[in-house]
Design an enzyme around this catalytic site. Structure first.
Site, PDB file in Angstrom:
ATOM      1  N   CYS A 132       6.756  -7.099   6.773  1.00  0.00           N
ATOM      2  CA  CYS A 132       7.957  -6.624   7.472  1.00  0.00           C
ATOM      3  C   CYS A 132       8.431  -7.725   8.396  1.00  0.00           C
ATOM      4  O   CYS A 132       7.625  -8.396   9.037  1.00  0.00           O
ATOM      5  CB  CYS A 132       7.649  -5.357   8.263  1.00  0.00           C
ATOM      6  SG  CYS A 132       9.110  -4.669   9.080  1.00  0.00           S
ATOM      7  N   SER A 157      12.923   5.010  14.303  1.00  0.00           N
ATOM      8  CA  SER A 157      11.748   4.602  15.085  1.00  0.00           C
ATOM      9  C   SER A 157      12.241   4.064  16.416  1.00  0.00           C
ATOM     10  O   SER A 157      12.622   2.898  16.525  1.00  0.00           O
ATOM     11  CB  SER A 157      10.971   3.510  14.330  1.00  0.00           C
ATOM     12  OG  SER A 157      10.526   4.019  13.098  1.00  0.00           O
ATOM     13  N   GLU A 205       0.827  -1.205   0.000  1.00  0.00           N
ATOM     14  CA  GLU A 205       0.000   0.000   0.000  1.00  0.00           C
ATOM     15  C   GLU A 205       0.864   1.258   0.000  1.00  0.00           C
ATOM     16  O   GLU A 205       2.026   1.231   0.394  1.00  0.00           O
ATOM     17  CB  GLU A 205      -0.906  -0.002   1.229  1.00  0.00           C
ATOM     18  CG  GLU A 205      -0.137  -0.102   2.517  1.00  0.00           C
ATOM     19  CD  GLU A 205      -0.969  -0.607   3.677  1.00  0.00           C
ATOM     20  OE1 GLU A 205      -2.062  -1.143   3.451  1.00  0.00           O
ATOM     21  OE2 GLU A 205      -0.511  -0.455   4.804  1.00  0.00           O
ATOM     22  N   GLU A 243      10.806  -2.388   6.481  1.00  0.00           N
ATOM     23  CA  GLU A 243      11.968  -1.683   7.041  1.00  0.00           C
ATOM     24  C   GLU A 243      12.878  -1.354   5.850  1.00  0.00           C
ATOM     25  O   GLU A 243      13.525  -2.242   5.275  1.00  0.00           O
ATOM     26  CB  GLU A 243      12.668  -2.601   8.051  1.00  0.00           C
ATOM     27  CG  GLU A 243      14.118  -2.285   8.330  1.00  0.00           C
ATOM     28  CD  GLU A 243      14.379  -0.878   8.870  1.00  0.00           C
ATOM     29  OE1 GLU A 243      13.670  -0.434   9.785  1.00  0.00           O
ATOM     30  OE2 GLU A 243      15.300  -0.208   8.352  1.00  0.00           O
ATOM     31  N   CYS A 248       2.393  -3.601  15.898  1.00  0.00           N
ATOM     32  CA  CYS A 248       2.209  -3.202  14.499  1.00  0.00           C
ATOM     33  C   CYS A 248       1.585  -4.332  13.695  1.00  0.00           C
ATOM     34  O   CYS A 248       2.058  -5.472  13.743  1.00  0.00           O
ATOM     35  CB  CYS A 248       3.579  -2.826  13.939  1.00  0.00           C
ATOM     36  SG  CYS A 248       3.646  -2.732  12.153  1.00  0.00           S
ATOM     37  N   CYS A 262       0.339   1.648   9.477  1.00  0.00           N
ATOM     38  CA  CYS A 262       1.024   0.928   8.432  1.00  0.00           C
ATOM     39  C   CYS A 262       0.572  -0.522   8.368  1.00  0.00           C
ATOM     40  O   CYS A 262       0.462  -1.200   9.361  1.00  0.00           O
ATOM     41  CB  CYS A 262       2.538   1.027   8.592  1.00  0.00           C
ATOM     42  SG  CYS A 262       3.262  -0.053   9.784  1.00  0.00           S
ATOM     43  N   CYS A 304       3.558   8.418   1.302  1.00  0.00           N
ATOM     44  CA  CYS A 304       4.142   7.376   2.152  1.00  0.00           C
ATOM     45  C   CYS A 304       4.164   6.089   1.333  1.00  0.00           C
ATOM     46  O   CYS A 304       3.127   5.669   0.815  1.00  0.00           O
ATOM     47  CB  CYS A 304       3.281   7.229   3.402  1.00  0.00           C
ATOM     48  SG  CYS A 304       3.812   5.930   4.502  1.00  0.00           S
TER      49      CYS A 304
HETATM   50  S1  SF4 Z   1       6.607  -0.873  13.202  1.00  0.00           S
HETATM   51 FE1  SF4 Z   1       7.709  -0.679  11.224  1.00  0.00          FE
HETATM   52  S2  SF4 Z   1       9.587  -1.920  11.584  1.00  0.00           S
HETATM   53 FE2  SF4 Z   1       8.135  -2.538  13.192  1.00  0.00          FE
HETATM   54  S3  SF4 Z   1       7.090  -4.322  12.330  1.00  0.00           S
HETATM   55 FE3  SF4 Z   1       5.840  -2.497  11.801  1.00  0.00          FE
HETATM   56  S4  SF4 Z   1       6.514  -1.906   9.718  1.00  0.00           S
HETATM   57 FE4  SF4 Z   1       8.092  -3.276  10.622  1.00  0.00          FE
END
Ligand code: SF4
Length: 375
Positions: free
Chosen positions: A129, A247, A109, A191, A136, A366, A122
């Site tokens: 990931c 992050s 996306e 990432e 997340c 995300c 974005c």
């Molecule tokens: S916060 Fe970012 S680095 Fe962590 S799992 Fe989600 S997408 Fe990956």
């Protein structure tokens, strides 16, 4: 053995290689590819200009290329990489999220956000990931595969085209009208520094001038990382002037080991030292991303510790009210805790912004849109 910056912590599930595309290639490689097809090398510049400047990959538009050669060049160098599954809009259309299906069926996306003074996009750098951050949605689903350079670039070229054609309303005038992309943030799925070679290739394609690339400014690009220290140090040697966002999400190793599992490999201090190395070489301030999670990382003492770590470094903290994912026990901080956290950082003279949470009503955190599509 992966090179630094090509680290994967979970084996990618998908192994299908996307087809070669113009945007995967350097200008010299494009000339070679065109010559292999029996065409004059200058055709590479023509195709590049059509794709990166005129934003068209439809051979019918290439009137400067002989008709007989168009389909052959398009088939070999501009294959279809992805199709739109759907667009979702909110904020009166000024935020548009696109769910893409890649050639092997993988979903990713991107999000376009139009503000009065800028347009930010974005983008995703990986499908899924492998970093496994427990708060997340993308992290919970794991890594499908790295995106190719062209799959990254194409999200942005498509966004530029939508803006040019006035498909994304908003901006300074109520009607909107055409707009130009000013900022790109690598904060979608994945990432970015775990897909190092393709992400740095994408940055070059996007910022090379006409006709080789899209002519965007490196200063408008932000690459975010959870702190892959060897890749951060390598990134510092590229000569880029992009912004680097770390992050962090916790200032102490004990908590960060659980919130950002890669911290068990590279500790807070090492991550910040690598960030300061990048700041020195690039001349850019570092952004520190910190998702405020109720009763987990939002205590006043953590704000104080973070303030002490960042004091005098010129870094800017973006506090992100957590957008809770369905079924998750993590949720956003109470307003009073958020205010106290801001004050705790300001007491050390650290600039801080509470991030605008655009797109929440369309599953803006995300990975949420793709995660919803999978079930
Ligand atoms: S916060 Fe970012 S680095 Fe962590 S799992 Fe989600 S997408 Fe990956």
């Amino acid at each position: 053995m992966p090179a630094p910056g090509e680290l994967t912590f979970v084996a990618p599930r998908g192994a299908v290689k996307p087809p070669r595309h113009l945007a995967d290639l350097t200008p010299a490689e494009r000339r070679d590819a065109v010559a292999e097809l029996g065409e004059k090398p200058f055709r590479a510049r023509q195709l590049s200009r059509h794709y990166f400047t005129r934003l068209t990959d439809d051979p019918a538009d290439w009137t400067d290329v002989p008709a007989a050669a168009r389909e052959r060049l398009a088939g070999a160098l501009l294959p279809r990489l992805m199709t739109v599954v759907r667009h979702l809009s909110c904020d009166d259309g000024a935020t548009r999220k696109t769910l893409w299906r890649l050639g092997d069926g993988t979903l990713v996306e991107s999000v376009l956000m139009r503000y009065p003074d800028r347009v930010t996009m974005c983008v995703s750098s990986q499908a899924g990931c492998g970093m496994n951050c427990p708060f997340c949605a993308t992290g919970q689903a794991g890594l499908d595969r790295n995106l190719s350079t062209a799959e990254i670039v194409h999200q942005i070229v498509d966004g530029m085209r939508a803006l040019r054609d006035g498909e994304v309303p908003g901006g300074a005038s109520p009607e909107g009208g055409p707009a130009r992309l000013s900022n790109i943030v690598f904060m979608g799925m994945g990432e970015p520094l775990a897909n190092y070679r393709r992400v740095t290739g994408a940055i070059r394609r996007l910022t090379d001038g006409d006709p080789d690339g899209a002519g965007l400014s490196q200063r408008g690009i932000t690459v975010s990382t959870v702190g892959l220290v060897p890749a951060m140090l390598r990134f510092a040697d590229e000569g880029f002037t992009c912004r680097l966002a770390v992050s962090l999400h916790a200032p102490d190793d004990e908590l960060r080991d659980t919130l950002v599992p890669v911290n068990t490999r590279w500790k807070v201090r090492e991550v910040l030292d690598a960030a300061w190395a990048y700041a020195e070489k690039s001349g850019r301030r570092i952004s520190i991303e910190y998702a405020l999670i109720r009763d987990i990382n939002d205590q006043a003492w953590r704000a104080d510790l973070l303030g002490r770590l960042l004091k005098g470094r010129g870094a800017h903290v973006n506090l992100i009210p957590l957008n809770p994912t369905p079924g998750s026990r993590w949720t956003a901080s109470r307003p009073e805790d958020e205010r106290a956290f801001v004050a705790g950082l300001q007491a050390h003279g650290v600039p801080v912004t509470v991030r605008d949470t655009r797109g929440q009503e369309i599953d803006g955190a995300c990975g949420q849109l793709a995660a919803a599509e999978r079930v």
